[in-house]
Design a protein around this motif. Structure first.
Motif, mmCIF file in Angstrom:
data_model
loop_
_atom_site.group_PDB
_atom_site.id
_atom_site.type_symbol
_atom_site.label_atom_id
_atom_site.label_comp_id
_atom_site.label_asym_id
_atom_site.label_seq_id
_atom_site.Cartn_x
_atom_site.Cartn_y
_atom_site.Cartn_z
ATOM 1 N N ILE A 40 -8.794 -7.964 6.052
ATOM 2 C CA ILE A 40 -9.190 -6.559 6.027
ATOM 3 C C ILE A 40 -8.747 -5.886 4.724
ATOM 4 O O ILE A 40 -9.423 -4.996 4.208
ATOM 5 N N LEU A 61 3.935 7.989 -0.861
ATOM 6 C CA LEU A 61 3.082 6.795 -0.932
ATOM 7 C C LEU A 61 3.925 5.522 -0.816
ATOM 8 O O LEU A 61 3.567 4.588 -0.080
ATOM 9 N N PHE A 104 4.686 -2.902 4.299
ATOM 10 C CA PHE A 104 3.856 -4.064 3.966
ATOM 11 C C PHE A 104 4.540 -4.931 2.903
ATOM 12 O O PHE A 104 4.413 -6.146 2.907
ATOM 13 N N ASN A 123 -9.813 -4.621 15.272
ATOM 14 C CA ASN A 123 -8.394 -4.477 15.601
ATOM 15 C C ASN A 123 -8.114 -4.308 17.087
ATOM 16 O O ASN A 123 -6.961 -4.207 17.483
ATOM 17 N N PHE A 170 4.799 4.861 2.601
ATOM 18 C CA PHE A 170 3.660 4.349 3.373
ATOM 19 C C PHE A 170 3.428 2.859 3.120
ATOM 20 O O PHE A 170 2.969 2.144 3.992
ATOM 21 N N ILE A 171 3.717 2.429 1.900
ATOM 22 C CA ILE A 171 3.372 1.055 1.522
ATOM 23 C C ILE A 171 4.515 0.084 1.801
ATOM 24 O O ILE A 171 4.296 -1.098 2.051
ATOM 25 N N GLY A 229 -4.087 4.829 -0.390
ATOM 26 C CA GLY A 229 -2.785 4.342 0.066
ATOM 27 C C GLY A 229 -2.374 4.927 1.402
ATOM 28 O O GLY A 229 -1.918 4.217 2.300
ATOM 29 N N PHE A 230 -2.571 6.238 1.567
ATOM 30 C CA PHE A 230 -2.182 6.880 2.829
ATOM 31 C C PHE A 230 -3.055 6.407 3.984
ATOM 32 O O PHE A 230 -2.643 6.415 5.129
ATOM 33 N N PHE A 231 -4.267 5.991 3.669
ATOM 34 C CA PHE A 231 -5.179 5.550 4.721
ATOM 35 C C PHE A 231 -4.883 4.116 5.166
ATOM 36 O O PHE A 231 -5.244 3.717 6.275
ATOM 37 N N LEU A 232 -4.208 3.375 4.303
ATOM 38 C CA LEU A 232 -4.001 1.935 4.516
ATOM 39 C C LEU A 232 -3.583 1.513 5.936
ATOM 40 O O LEU A 232 -4.182 0.597 6.497
ATOM 41 N N PRO A 233 -2.568 2.134 6.559
ATOM 42 C CA PRO A 233 -2.147 1.649 7.882
ATOM 43 C C PRO A 233 -3.265 1.643 8.927
ATOM 44 O O PRO A 233 -3.203 0.866 9.879
ATOM 45 N N ASN A 234 -4.293 2.478 8.730
ATOM 46 C CA ASN A 234 -5.376 2.549 9.712
ATOM 47 C C ASN A 234 -6.266 1.334 9.754
ATOM 48 O O ASN A 234 -7.067 1.175 10.655
ATOM 49 N N LEU A 235 -6.170 0.519 8.713
ATOM 50 C CA LEU A 235 -7.018 -0.661 8.682
ATOM 51 C C LEU A 235 -6.451 -1.761 9.547
ATOM 52 O O LEU A 235 -7.140 -2.690 9.915
ATOM 53 N N TYR A 271 -11.042 -3.999 2.065
ATOM 54 C CA TYR A 271 -10.662 -2.639 1.675
ATOM 55 C C TYR A 271 -10.653 -2.491 0.151
ATOM 56 O O TYR A 271 -11.085 -1.462 -0.375
ATOM 57 N N ILE A 322 -13.513 5.138 3.267
ATOM 58 C CA ILE A 322 -12.988 6.504 3.373
ATOM 59 C C ILE A 322 -14.125 7.504 3.562
ATOM 60 O O ILE A 322 -14.052 8.409 4.392
ATOM 61 N N LEU A 366 -13.670 -0.935 12.219
ATOM 62 C CA LEU A 366 -12.237 -0.631 12.290
ATOM 63 C C LEU A 366 -11.729 -0.741 13.721
ATOM 64 O O LEU A 366 -10.636 -1.248 13.982
#
Lengths: 294, 275
Positions: free
Chosen positions: B254, B20, B27, B208, B23-24, A110-116, B258, B266, B204
């Protein structure tokens, strides 16, 4: 190693193995870089086919370009805050997420998500958040500071850009710190804890020194990304309001391609290169001094 | 586990969940508003959509020229990544096995060049390739990605080639393989994990990337997905519904990848950072 017989065979192998890479590398990186240095001494306007040498005039123009130094100063401030915040947050997340907590791989993902997602898209998403979602929240929950959009206020727009950058990059650096933390040998940590070191002492005296290589990589990356920021800047604020958030990369772009001042634009790009090179080399040099062996 | 440790991990869990969500949540706002009408978005961006109407999506899909943009992005990304990995692996292999002074200096030059920011190159790049009439083609763009991407790829491969035992290759050579055959049959397969790492890092970046394609690709039909999104946004600034839908459409491919390859992505980023 067994090598081929004859000069021609050896040359052919060399060309086959290194030719494509080196040809692309030289024609895309090295020649443009050197040609760019030459361009800084000319008065090219982007259209004319003839160039004339103007000596160091472009560099003098760089020193007189107040907007350039304004954007450069702003970039330094932006780089400072983003590098500190990204790395502090990323390290803390990584530290907690290497303790075998339940669901830690979901958190990492989840924390990595914005990097995609590309900077352009991230910038537009946050433009919507700042202009609509937060304003709506501010007005209906009477939060004064949110009731008008941050992006119209020069000072707040800067912080909006910092927030988006930290949100974008913290997850990436977290992944690098996780890789570093999994490399810290368990047995010496156990030995230390048997010797009576509490977790704070272990973190300060052992984990942090052993993590110096990861810090070098992450600070180097966040420095570079900070100085080069362009697409998030473009999509979120377009440098506005009144070019108050115009970072140096956008300034160079506008100088060259919009004002058609290619010579000065290139000279500014070159000054930027020298500064970034100096700062990153100093950073790597001083961090290397802190490195220890486990 | 003692009670104190349970309590502390519960607190950690709650704090992490809150972060989290932070962060989400952008979106999520994007997604719910992409189904709403303009009026509904401006009057309350927090409300859920009344129905899942696809009108915005159809609108955006058409006007963005989505299929063309997606295809362009796909071709550019796949070919660039393929060529970067293949050529860089060959070069790194050659540098390690023919460790002459000249090769050492060339390698050092490539490593040192990683400090050069793109902004220092973009103006002469446009001038040189413009005067050769090579702008506005995805093939030029792919070629440039090879040039920009090879330094890091050679650097990472270099570290791993060193760990392959030399005897393995010598045996193949004695058995009658040529150097090219040895590379493709022995070395490149062994380097597969490294190739995966390099490919992930490059996908990546290239998928982008905005600034370089925006300088090289001028024609609307050449546009990549980020360019098309940017352009769409510039022309429809007040029509929020289709704008939100266009962003979702850009992110969608993407995110799908993912969901399936999360672990590898990762891991790839992790491994890429160690070298």
């Amino acid at each position: 190693m067994i090598t081929e017989k004859g000069v021609w065979n050896r040359l052919r192998t060399r060309l086959l193995f290194t030719g494509p890479t080196l040809f692309a590398f030289i024609t895309v990186m090295i020649i443009p870089f050197l040609y760019g240095i030459y361009l800084t001494f000319t008065n090219w306007d982007g259209i004319s086919t003839t160039l004339s040498l103007v000596g160091i005039q472009n560099y003098l123009a760089v020193f007189r370009d107040i907007e350039f130094w304004k954007s450069f100063g702003l970039t330094l401030k932006y780089v400072f805050y983003t590098v500190v915040l990204i790395n502090v947050i990323a390290f803390m997340l990584a530290y907690v997420l290497t303790k075998g907590l339940k669901g830690q791989s979901i958190f990492r993902a989840g924390f990595f998500l914005p990097n995609l997602v590309g900077g352009i898209v991230l910038g537009f998403i946050w433009q919507f958040i700042f202009n609509n979602v937060l304003v709506y929240l501010g007005q209906h929950a009477s939060i004064q500071s949110l009731s008008t959009t941050w992006l119209a206020d020069p000072d707040k727009a800067f912080w909006a850009l910092v927030i988006v950058t930290v949100w974008q990059n913290a997850g990436y650096m977290m992944v690098i710190y996780i890789a570093g933390l999994t490399g810290v040998p368990n047995d010496i940590m156990e030995a230390a804890s048997i010797d009576g070191a509490n977790s704070w002492t272990r973190l300060r005296k052992m984990v942090l020194p052993l993590m110096v290589p990861s810090f070098i990589v992450c600070i180097f990356l966040s420095l570079q990304r900070g100085f080069m920021v362009y697409d998030v800047n473009l999509a979120l604020t377009k440098g506005g309001p009144f070019s108050s958030t115009q970072m140096v990369s956008m300034h160079v772009y506008e100088k060259a391609f919009l004002s058609r001042d290619y010579g000065v634009g290139q000279a500014e790009a070159f000054v930027l290169f020298l500064m970034v090179a100096l700062i990153t080399l100093l950073q790597v040099y001083f961090s290397k001094k802190l490195e220890v062996e486990a | 586990m003692t009670r104190k440790r349970v309590a502390s991990s519960v607190i950690k869990f709650i704090v992490l969940t809150v972060i989290l969500i932070l962060f989400i949540v952008p979106f999520v706002f994007l997604l719910i508003n992409s189904f709403k009408e303009n009026m509904a978005i401006t009057s309350n961006p927090l409300s859920l959509p009344e129905s899942f109407s696809m009108v915005n999506y159809m609108n955006a899909f058409d006007k963005m020229n989505y299929i063309a943009a997606f295809t362009n992005s796909l071709v550019i990304t796949v070919l660039s990544v393929l060529f970067i990995s293949l050529f860089a692996a060959m070069t790194a292999h050659y540098f390690v096995r023919n460790n002459t002074k000249f090769n050492q200096y060339t390698f050092m030059l490539m490593v040192a060049s990683m400090i050069i920011p793109f902004q220092a190159i973009m103006i002469p790049l446009v001038k040189i390739y413009g005067s050769l009439d090579l702008l506005n083609s995805k093939w030029s763009l792919i070629y440039m990605y090879i040039g920009f991407g090879s330094s890091l790829a050679v650097f990472i491969y270099h570290g791993f080639v060193k760990s392959i035992p030399k005897e393995l290759e010598e045996a193949a050579l004695i058995d009658g393989c040529t150097r090219v055959q040895t590379f493709f049959r022995i070395v490149f397969p062994v380097l597969m994990p490294t190739t995966a790492t390099i490919s992930i890092l490059n996908v990546l970046w290239i998928w982008n990337d905005f600034l370089l394609p925006s300088l090289i690709l001028v024609d609307p039909e050449q546009r990549t997905l980020p360019l098309s999104t940017y352009n769409f946004y510039g022309t429809y600034t007040v029509d929020y519904g289709p704008l939100m839908a266009s962003l979702v459409l850009t992110i969608f491919p993407i995110i799908i990848i993912y969901l399936f390859a999360q672990k590898y992505i990762i891991q790839g980023v992790m491994q890429g950072s160690i070298k």
